[in-house]
Design an enzyme around this catalytic site. Structure first.
Site, short mmCIF file in Angstrom:
data_model
loop_
_atom_site.label_atom_id
_atom_site.label_comp_id
_atom_site.label_asym_id
_atom_site.label_seq_id
_atom_site.Cartn_x
_atom_site.Cartn_y
_atom_site.Cartn_z
CB SER A 133 31.09 29.03 51.29
OG SER A 133 32.23 28.33 52.09
CE LYS A 188 32.87 32.28 50.33
NZ LYS A 188 33.80 32.03 49.37
CG HIS A 191 31.54 32.32 54.91
ND1 HIS A 191 32.79 31.64 54.44
CD2 HIS A 191 30.97 31.17 55.25
CE1 HIS A 191 32.91 30.27 54.15
NE2 HIS A 191 31.66 30.01 55.08
CG ASN A 192 35.65 33.82 52.45
OD1 ASN A 192 34.58 33.06 52.66
ND2 ASN A 192 36.39 33.86 51.39
CD GLU A 195 37.33 29.87 55.19
OE1 GLU A 195 36.17 29.99 54.60
OE2 GLU A 195 38.31 29.87 54.67
P1 NBP Z 1 40.56 30.16 39.49
O1 NBP Z 1 40.31 31.36 40.29
O2 NBP Z 1 41.86 29.47 39.72
O3 NBP Z 1 40.55 30.67 37.97
C1 NBP Z 1 40.77 29.86 36.85
C2 NBP Z 1 39.78 29.96 35.92
O4 NBP Z 1 39.60 31.25 35.12
C3 NBP Z 1 39.97 29.10 34.39
O5 NBP Z 1 38.77 28.68 33.96
C4 NBP Z 1 40.46 29.96 33.69
O6 NBP Z 1 40.68 29.78 32.12
C5 NBP Z 1 39.62 31.32 33.89
N1 NBP Z 1 40.39 32.65 33.42
C6 NBP Z 1 41.15 33.28 33.64
BR1 NBP Z 1 42.45 32.78 35.24
N2 NBP Z 1 41.62 34.58 33.32
C7 NBP Z 1 40.39 34.73 32.19
C8 NBP Z 1 40.17 35.40 31.29
N3 NBP Z 1 40.58 36.71 31.36
N4 NBP Z 1 39.09 35.33 30.47
C9 NBP Z 1 38.30 34.06 30.97
N5 NBP Z 1 38.67 33.08 31.84
C10 NBP Z 1 39.58 33.38 32.71
O7 NBP Z 1 39.43 29.06 39.37
P2 NBP Z 1 38.78 28.42 40.81
O8 NBP Z 1 39.65 28.07 41.88
O9 NBP Z 1 37.94 27.35 40.17
O10 NBP Z 1 37.78 29.64 41.26
C11 NBP Z 1 36.69 30.28 40.62
C12 NBP Z 1 36.15 31.30 41.22
O11 NBP Z 1 35.68 30.83 42.40
C13 NBP Z 1 37.40 32.45 41.92
O12 NBP Z 1 36.74 33.64 41.92
C14 NBP Z 1 37.44 31.90 43.11
O13 NBP Z 1 38.02 32.97 44.15
C15 NBP Z 1 36.19 31.50 43.69
N6 NBP Z 1 36.24 30.50 44.91
C16 NBP Z 1 37.08 29.42 44.62
C17 NBP Z 1 37.07 28.46 45.98
C18 NBP Z 1 38.04 27.36 45.86
O14 NBP Z 1 38.10 26.58 46.79
N7 NBP Z 1 38.88 27.44 44.84
C19 NBP Z 1 35.89 28.40 46.65
C20 NBP Z 1 34.97 29.49 46.44
C21 NBP Z 1 35.09 30.36 45.55
P3 NBP Z 1 41.88 29.13 31.61
O15 NBP Z 1 41.90 27.65 31.87
O16 NBP Z 1 41.63 29.38 30.31
O17 NBP Z 1 42.94 29.66 32.12
#
Ligand code: NBP
Length: 482
Positions: A133, A188, A191-192, A195
């Site tokens: 988080s 987690k 936590h959400n 939130e």
């Molecule tokens: P996203 O949740 O937007 O996912 C994008 C990433 O996943 C890219 O690297 C994409 O690769 C890859 N991807 C996908 Br979509 N499908 C795929 C597949 N079939 N095989 C391999 N790679 C694949 O990214 P994020 O916002 O950085 O979040 C990552 C994780 O962390 C998620 O589970 C999210 O829920 C969690 N999270 C996010 C936050 C936040 O604030 N954003 C906070 C805490 C946790 P590509 O570039 O090739 O499309």
């Protein structure tokens, strides 16, 4: 080429910032992303001797020290299974996969099971489901981390993860081993959920001030700033100030007034609510917050209906003076937030008992003191109360320091909810926060009537107050026609 300490797959917002965070602490990280253009962009922008770009799984896996420690930061769901399946042929016994995405804890439990020897051709791969988080900023400068799963793996990865975590109020890393299999992702999820509830409380407070007291966003921003300097000090109150006071760049006025009143959701509040329902637990403040977002999404219907029902708020401001209201609101928010934590912690306690996780609520409070979205002074209060009460896993409402706080502020929460009822402004999360504490501290609830009715129409039986066993009464069906 020297081997890297860690591997990281998925270079979107979270993955790229976590990789940079690891690198800034002196660790070498090999990175891989499904779309190679993203890897190229990342390396072009941030690449140095600590960040190594790789373009296929063979190159990626070969670049890592053994046992390999591979963090997966891709979209939760099928993508995580896909990445694990693609990686497995190249891994060796003892290697570690850490899923840091927002995976559902049931998926984490399944993946943990699948990765034991029988499911992977004799290779014992360790699996860690790690709640992360803090969003983009947290990932880069220090998130709150909630790892669960293989304890053996935890011993091997903790040096890296402790280094990148945020710091608690005493300067210790905001990370602890939460428990086996899905425990980290479960905590987690809760936590959400909390939130959601805290943000809904803030939104309800804002609405009271805006609609009943006719305060401008600037005035509300200033009040929230004052709250943030006191016992409500938190990341969410801190960021509420610029959100409330920012001027619109497209037209005259505050930006907040131009933002559509329709809230989105990614689903973790819903997951927590469904899980609570399935376990027979109440997290009504979280669930009300989820419902409130659903109601907000029905903007067109609300618009039409508002014209049919012109139930404008009464002049509540005159019955409860502005200054007095500000103090009541501050204390009501405080009590309501404690209630939200009490609800979330009870859910964790129930899940831990059912799933056989050894969860430590004092530690959970501590690791939420920094880095995460709900970080707040209150978490330090909860942590200290658990420590002083020597009661790391008691219900929060039973911890001595918390009993004192609730007794002190419950009258103000009651006053706020009752006042809100006269104004026409809805306060579902304040109300459920109050009702939760009231009901959990009430010796005799009216469920005896419910049992009587159930036994009447469905012979569902009831228990008695004066002897054990299950009882049924032949209620006189004819009485209903009298
Ligand atoms: P996203 O949740 O937007 O996912 C994008 C990433 O996943 C890219 O690297 C994409 O690769 C890859 N991807 C996908 Br979509 N499908 C795929 C597949 N079939 N095989 C391999 N790679 C694949 O990214 P994020 O916002 O950085 O979040 C990552 C994780 O962390 C998620 O589970 C999210 O829920 C969690 N999270 C996010 C936050 C936040 O604030 N954003 C906070 C805490 C946790 P590509 O570039 O090739 O499309």
């Amino acid at each position: 080429m020297p081997l890297s300490d860690l591997g990281l797959i998925g270079l979107a917002v979270m993955g790229s910032n976590l990789a940079r965070n690891f690198a800034s602490r002196g660790f070498t990280v090999s990175v891989y992303n499904r779309s190679p253009e993203r890897t190229n962009e990342f390396i072009k922008e941030f690449g140095n001797e600590k960040l190594v770009g790789t373009f296929d799984y063979v190159q990626f896996v070969r670049s890592l020290k053994r046992p390999r420690k591979i963090m997966v930061m891709v979209k939760a769901g099928a993508a995580v299974d896909g990445v694990i399946a693609d990686l497995l042929p190249y891994l060796q016994a003892g290697d570690i996969i850490i899923d840091g995405g927002n995976s559902h804890y049931r998926d984490t439990q399944r993946r943990s099971k699948e990765l034991v020897a029988s499911a992977t051709g004799g290779k014992k791969i360790h699996f860690v489901g790690c709640g992360v988080s803090g969003g983009e900023e947290g990932a880069l400068h220090g998130p709150s981390l909630m790892p669960g799963g293989s304890k053996e793996a935890w011993q091997q990865i903790k040096v890296y993860y402790q280094a990148i975590a945020a710091k608690d109020f005493s300067g210790r890393p905001c990370i602890t081993y939460v428990g086996d299999n899905g425990a980290g992702h479960y905590v987690k999820m809760v936590h959400n959920g909390i939130e959601y509830a805290v943000m809904q409380l803030m939104a309800e407070a804002y609405q009271m001030l805006r609609v009943v007291y006719k305060q401008t966003p600037q005035q509300i921003g200033e009040l929230f700033k004052k709250y943030n300097a006191g016992k409500l000090n938190s990341f969410l109150f801190q960021i509420a100030v610029p959100v409330l006071t920012r001027q619109d760049e497209l037209k005259k006025g505050f930006l907040i007034d131009a933002i559509l009143d329709r809230a989105g959701a990614k689903g973790t509040g819903q997951w927590a609510s469904v899980d609570a329902l399935e376990r027979g637990m109440s997290i009504s403040s979280v669930t009300e917050a989820v419902f409130a977002r659903s109601t907000s999404a029905a903007k067109n219907d609300r618009l039409k209906l508002s014209k049919l029902y012109r139930m404008l708020p009464t002049k509540g401001g005159s019955t409860l003076g502005g200054k007095k209201f500000q103090t009541i609101l501050e204390n009501a928010l405080y009590a309501a937030m404690i209630s939200c934590y009490a609800q979330g912690y009870e859910l964790i306690r129930k899940a831990a008992a059912e799933e056989k996780w050894e969860v430590n609520l004092a530690e959970i409070s501590r690791i939420w003191e920094g880095g995460c979205i709900i970080r707040a002074k209150l978490l330090n209060v909860l942590h200290s109360a658990y420590q002083k009460g020597n009661s790391k896993n008691s219900p929060l409402l039973a911890v001595p320091g918390i009993v004192t706080l609730i007794k002190k502020h419950l009258p103000e929460l009651r006053a706020l909810v009752s006042f809100a009822g006269t104004t026409g402004v809805s306060t579902p999360s304040f109300s459920t926060a109050l009702f939760y504490v009231q009901d959990m501290t009430t010796e005799r609830l009216p469920a005896n009537l419910i049992q009587g009715l159930r036994d009447f129409f469905g012979a569902h039986t009831y228990e008695r107050t004066d002897r054990p066993g299950s009882f049924h009464t032949e209620w006189n069906q004819r009485t209903i026609n009298n």
